[in-house]
Scaffold this motif. Structure first.
Motif, PDB file in Angstrom:
ATOM      1  N   ASN A 146       4.251  -8.618 121.191  1.00  0.00           N
ATOM      2  CA  ASN A 146       5.342  -7.738 121.666  1.00  0.00           C
ATOM      3  C   ASN A 146       4.995  -7.029 122.974  1.00  0.00           C
ATOM      4  O   ASN A 146       4.949  -5.807 123.043  1.00  0.00           O
ATOM      5  N   MET A 147       4.779  -7.830 124.010  1.00  0.00           N
ATOM      6  CA  MET A 147       4.478  -7.235 125.311  1.00  0.00           C
ATOM      7  C   MET A 147       5.550  -7.588 126.331  1.00  0.00           C
ATOM      8  O   MET A 147       6.154  -8.655 126.285  1.00  0.00           O
ATOM      9  N   MET A 148       5.755  -6.635 127.260  1.00  0.00           N
ATOM     10  CA  MET A 148       6.694  -6.882 128.357  1.00  0.00           C
ATOM     11  C   MET A 148       5.942  -6.726 129.674  1.00  0.00           C
ATOM     12  O   MET A 148       5.142  -5.812 129.850  1.00  0.00           O
ATOM     13  N   TRP A 149       6.203  -7.640 130.584  1.00  0.00           N
ATOM     14  CA  TRP A 149       5.531  -7.695 131.878  1.00  0.00           C
ATOM     15  C   TRP A 149       6.569  -7.428 132.940  1.00  0.00           C
ATOM     16  O   TRP A 149       7.694  -7.939 132.863  1.00  0.00           O
ATOM     17  N   ALA A 150       6.193  -6.633 133.941  1.00  0.00           N
ATOM     18  CA  ALA A 150       7.193  -6.296 134.953  1.00  0.00           C
ATOM     19  C   ALA A 150       6.573  -6.289 136.334  1.00  0.00           C
ATOM     20  O   ALA A 150       5.360  -6.079 136.497  1.00  0.00           O
ATOM     21  N   ASN A 151       7.420  -6.501 137.329  1.00  0.00           N
ATOM     22  CA  ASN A 151       6.996  -6.430 138.728  1.00  0.00           C
ATOM     23  C   ASN A 151       7.407  -5.063 139.269  1.00  0.00           C
ATOM     24  O   ASN A 151       8.593  -4.796 139.473  1.00  0.00           O
ATOM     25  N   PRO A 152       6.416  -4.166 139.511  1.00  0.00           N
ATOM     26  CA  PRO A 152       6.753  -2.788 139.877  1.00  0.00           C
ATOM     27  C   PRO A 152       7.504  -2.683 141.206  1.00  0.00           C
ATOM     28  O   PRO A 152       8.333  -1.790 141.385  1.00  0.00           O
ATOM     29  N   LYS A 153       7.228  -3.615 142.122  1.00  0.00           N
ATOM     30  CA  LYS A 153       7.891  -3.539 143.418  1.00  0.00           C
ATOM     31  C   LYS A 153       9.396  -3.804 143.252  1.00  0.00           C
ATOM     32  O   LYS A 153      10.233  -3.084 143.808  1.00  0.00           O
ATOM     33  N   VAL A 154       9.704  -4.820 142.437  1.00  0.00           N
ATOM     34  CA  VAL A 154      11.116  -5.136 142.204  1.00  0.00           C
ATOM     35  C   VAL A 154      11.818  -3.937 141.549  1.00  0.00           C
ATOM     36  O   VAL A 154      12.940  -3.586 141.906  1.00  0.00           O
ATOM     37  N   LEU A 155      11.113  -3.309 140.631  1.00  0.00           N
ATOM     38  CA  LEU A 155      11.721  -2.159 139.942  1.00  0.00           C
ATOM     39  C   LEU A 155      11.943  -1.010 140.923  1.00  0.00           C
ATOM     40  O   LEU A 155      13.047  -0.457 141.010  1.00  0.00           O
ATOM     41  N   GLN A 156      10.903  -0.690 141.665  1.00  0.00           N
ATOM     42  CA  GLN A 156      10.993   0.418 142.627  1.00  0.00           C
ATOM     43  C   GLN A 156      12.117   0.173 143.630  1.00  0.00           C
ATOM     44  O   GLN A 156      12.919   1.069 143.908  1.00  0.00           O
TER      45      GLN A 156
END
Ligand code: GAL
Length: 429
Positions: free
Chosen positions: A162-172
């Motif tokens: 149950n892990m989620m991976w994200a791209n912080p630049k895209v989010l920011q």
């Protein structure tokens, strides 16, 4: 051994051979006993056939070759993440009495069908021989043991699903706090919507098994750990309103995913986040090995948080290796299992695989920041069993759930949630 018509025929052939040898003056005993020297390799069946998964297996093989230089490792692997293609292929090999010497299997219910079929040998003697009983977590030993106290595989590692991976630049770039954890799926959906409006792929997913993986985390995130576990032990009603809500959530999440999903396996879906082509990906923590390989730094270059609504829970699975029944040379398989369970084998393998060692007597400081987080979660959080990775249900039931998911998603969302729910409920029969 399971007695089938084929075994009866094989026995008849062997008897005929012995009679012929006896007639020629040969010794029946000699003819029947397989010779260790005739067989100098061990065939190891996995789905770690490419990319970072193969790199992990290769590392384990290096340790094997050091520990057992006289035995040749034979790579018997079939491509397809999560064993999506390997399991069917394995089943026909087992039925055709052409087993690999050892095969990868998940600890838990996935072993049931292989044990019932008589395809695997009891290896509990090796736990005593290698001193393993006290070095694996008690919960894991319980998952591996049958009611009569037998154990049919040896674990190499533990993964968190149950892990989620994200791209912080895209989010920011899109006004979303990159450090945020989502305590509910509703909060997550609000941000997925923002990303969609901005023209970004909000959530990447791949082919059907990765969708079942997503479904599993949505069931967990919507129902909570107790009701989620109840889906597998029969105490949660599949036709309940809570399950309807979870399936609606799944449908909504799927509507924010990439259109080319059926062509992708997990590495390509995770790669979309690495490349900044998608904001989020929900996948087990073998994904961390892809971020490691891309030399990305946790917190700065990528974010790893529990899948929405699942903080405080460790959705568990463990890879383990069997000793197949009716193999020519169990000693070589024993040597493989010794390496798999050894301190050196577990440290070397898990450093690359992204998982945590199944052994508890290992120096945790040797592992990455992500892995230390996973170890802490495994120690402190509520543990539930993974659906998509064999801990919760036998292969036959997972296949039925996968088929229902494929029908639901493959129909481009035209199938309604009620039909999907009824199909899932029917898998309990
Ligand atoms: C899981 C397995 C992991 C990883 C993943 C993706 O089922 O337990 O080790 O290989 O599939 O292929």
């Amino acid at each position: 051994m399971r007695v089938t018509r084929r075994t009866t025929a094989a026995v008849a052939t062997a008897v005929a051979l012995i009679m012929t040898l006896a007639a020629c003056g040969g010794t029946p005993g000699e003819a029947a006993a397989p010779s260790v020297r005739n067989h100098t390799n061990v065939s190891v069946y996995t789905w770690w056939a490419a990319g970072v998964e193969k790199t992990g297996l290769d590392a384990l093989v290096t340790v094997f070759e050091e520990q057992h230089p006289d035995i040749e490792f034979k790579n018997d692997s079939v491509t397809g993440g999560g064993g999506s293609a390997a399991k069917d292929n394995l089943q026909s090999r087992l039925e055709n009495q052409n087993p690999p010497d050892t095969f990868l299997v998940h600890a838990g219910a996935e072993l049931d069908d292989y044990i019932k079929g008589g395809y695997v040998q009891d290896v509990s003697g090796l736990y005593k021989k290698f001193g393993l009983t006290d070095v694996f977590p008690k919960d894991l030993i319980r998952q591996l043991s049958t009611d009569d106290g037998k154990i049919y595989s040896v674990p190499s590692n533990i993964h968190r699903a149950n892990m989620m991976w994200a791209n912080p630049k895209v989010l920011q770039d899109n006004g979303i706090d990159p450090s945020a954890e989502y305590d509910s799926i509703d909060a997550f959906i609000a941000d997925l919507d923002k990303l969609e409006q901005a023209g970004v792929t909000p959530l990447s997913v791949g082919t059907t098994w990765t969708q079942v993986h997503l479904l599993e985390t949505v069931l967990l995130g919507t129902l909570g750990p107790d009701a989620y576990s109840g889906l597998w032990d029969g105490t949660t009603d599949w036709t309940s309103l809570e399950v309807t809500t979870a399936l609606q959530n799944f449908k909504t999440l799927m509507s924010y995913t990439n259109a080319d999903r059926s062509n992708l396996d997990w590495p390509e879906a995770t790669q979309m986040v690495i490349d900044g082509d998608a904001a989020f990906n929900i996948m087990g923590d073998w994904a961390v090995s892809a971020f490691d390989e891309a030399e990305m730094k946790l917190g700065t270059d990528y974010v790893a948080v529990p899948a929405p609504g699942t903080a405080g829970t460790f959705d568990f699975l463990a890879d383990s290796f069997t000793m197949s029944a009716n193999i020519l040379d169990p000693e070589n398989t024993e040597a493989w299992l010794e390496t798999v369970s050894s301190v050196e084998g577990q440290v070397t393998f898990n450093k690359i695989k992204g998982s945590i060692p199944a052994r508890t007597d290992i120096d945790r400081d040797e592992f990455t920041e992500y892995q230390r987080m996973a170890i802490k979660s495994f120690d402190e959080d509520t543990i539930v069993s993974s659906l998509a990775h064999g801990a919760a249900v036998p292969v036959s039931r997972l296949n039925a759930i996968t088929e229902a998911t494929n029908d639901f998603v493959g129909d481009n969302g035209h199938q309604d949630v009620a039909t999907f729910q009824a199909a899932l409920a029917a898998t309990t029969n």
